[in-house]
Scaffold this motif. Structure first.
Motif: not given
Length: 54
Positions: A2-16
């Protein structure tokens, strides 16, 4: 993969319980801040490759 674009301050969650946040350093490059339980092993890619590709 999976390829995502994120800006500083943004995040992704993996599981809980694993949070990967994009942070910007003073030099202008991007860094990842990883918040995970101590039981989760985290290795840099070059270290993982050294251990697993030889």
């Amino acid at each position: 993969m999976l390829v995502l674009g994120r800006k500083p301050g943004e995040y992704v969650m993996i599981g809980e319980d694993i949070k990967v946040k994009v942070v910007k350093s003073d030099k202008g490059d991007l860094r990842l801040a990883i918040d995970a339980p101590r039981s989760v092993k985290i290795k840099r890619g070059e270290i993982w490759e050294q251990e697993n590709l030889h």
